[in-house]
Design an enzyme around this catalytic site. Structure first.
Site, PDB file in Angstrom:
ATOM      1  CG  ASP A 116       2.240 -12.243   4.498  1.00 53.18           C
ATOM      2  OD1 ASP A 116       2.921 -11.224   4.303  1.00 53.18           O
ATOM      3  OD2 ASP A 116       1.081 -12.382   4.056  1.00 53.18           O
ATOM      4  NE  ARG A 171       4.805  -7.009   6.520  1.00 57.70           N
ATOM      5  CZ  ARG A 171       4.354  -7.998   5.724  1.00 57.70           C
ATOM      6  NH1 ARG A 171       3.772  -9.084   6.224  1.00 57.70           N
ATOM      7  NH2 ARG A 171       4.478  -7.912   4.421  1.00 57.70           N
TER       8      ARG A 171
END
Ligand code: FAD
Length: 279
Positions: free
Chosen positions: A107, A158
């Site tokens: 992340d 992402r």
């Protein structure tokens, strides 16, 4: 125990509950990214402990037939303690992922961590020739340059809009500007990469745009959404043949995660309440 109101967004407190959740989602062709809840450790011990938990989680996933992978947070693996601690722990988890053939995502947290996170990702992705993915945030002004830098780095990227409140000097803060930057980010990804593109968004407009870019450029992509958010769309996209991954957090630190989902969108509380009272 997680109360029913929060269980829409959190896969359980234990790995067993998270695996059970993943199995149910896999039945609808939705793959699952497991995230052990935990962040901002200021001492080394809990960061090392979570890294060790991820290593065994990855080994356990590798021993099943589940379509599942993991996503770690830099501050969970020790970035607030020191960049070296984070790199070491991140490296351990990625190495376990390689050994057990389980993909490892990272992340992205607030903008003070972007440089260190990118450096660690690039080093590991090149060393392992993939097997690892990084989240990049469209709201940051630096992201266009970061995407240039990452264009030929193996692994996956992402693209998300960005969840952190950042200074206007370094970030777009107007929603329309963030949406524009997200579209530009997609264009860069699809025109430069052959695959490994993850559309981390619930936004139907961005998902449609990604489909258009895929038709134009051919690069492979997946859609990633959070557990509990647009679950019907997740199943519908998967049924259409789009690769869908659901980010499903689990663990005992669920309260702050649930609070964040509610703060970011009031409707989330309404959906959760409806799920509880059955209307
Ligand atoms: P928004 O711009 O919030 O909304 C656009 C449209 O999407 C809405 O108009 C609506 O049509 C639809 N929509 C959005 N939310 C809902 C909802 N709850 N219910 C129904 N429809 C909805 N951020 C980070 O900063 N770092 C990360 O590492 C990170 N990882 C993420 C991983 C995944 C898999 C996902 C999905 C998001 C992640 N995010 C991360 C969060 C991201 O940055 C955004 O804050 C979040 O996804 C909201 O933006 P959005 O593109 O989904 O849509």
């Amino acid at each position: 125990m997680i109360p029913p109101i929060a269980s829409r967004f959190v896969a359980g407190e234990t790995p067993a509950a998270a695996f059970e959740h993943a199995r149910r989602e896999n039945e609808d062709d939705v793959k699952v990214i497991l995230n052990l809840l935990g962040e901002h450790y200021h001492e080394r011990a809990p960061a090392d402990e979570d890294a060790a938990t991820y290593e065994s989680l990855v080994a356990d996933i590798g021993g099943t037939d589940l379509d599942a992978c993991v996503s770690v947070k830099p501050s969970q693996l020790g970035l607030d303690v020191g960049e070296g601690v984070f790199r070491e722990n991140f490296g351990r988890v990625v190495e376990a992922g390689r050994e057990h053939d389980v993909f490892v995502w990272c992340d992205m947290e607030d903008a003070t961590t972007t440089g260190a996170t990118l450096d660690a990702f690039e080093e590991l992705a090149r060393e392992h020739d993939g097997g690892v993915g990084l989240c990049v945030q469209a709201n940051l002004r630096r992201t266009r340059e970061d995407l240039d830098r990452l264009a030929d780095v193996p692994g996956k990227l992402r693209l998300v809009k960005g969840a952190y409140d950042e200074d206007p000097e370094i970030a777009y803060t107007d929603k329309a500007d963030v949406n524009e930057a997200y579209r530009e980010g997609l264009e860069l990804l699809f025109s430069r990469r052959e695959g490994g593109i993850a559309v981390g968004s619930h936004d139907p407009a961005m998902i449609s745009y990604a489909k258009e870019l895929h038709a134009e450029h051919g690069a492979g992509f997946e859609v990633q959404m959070l557990m509990g958010v647009r679950p019907d769309a997740q199943r519908e996209l998967a049924a259409e043949g789009v690769e869908v991954w659901q980010y499903a957090p689990y663990g005992d630190k669920w309260l702050s995660y649930f609070y964040r989902r509610v703060r970011e969108r009031k409707e989330n509380l309404l959906f959760a309440l409806r799920a509880v009272v059955g209307v």
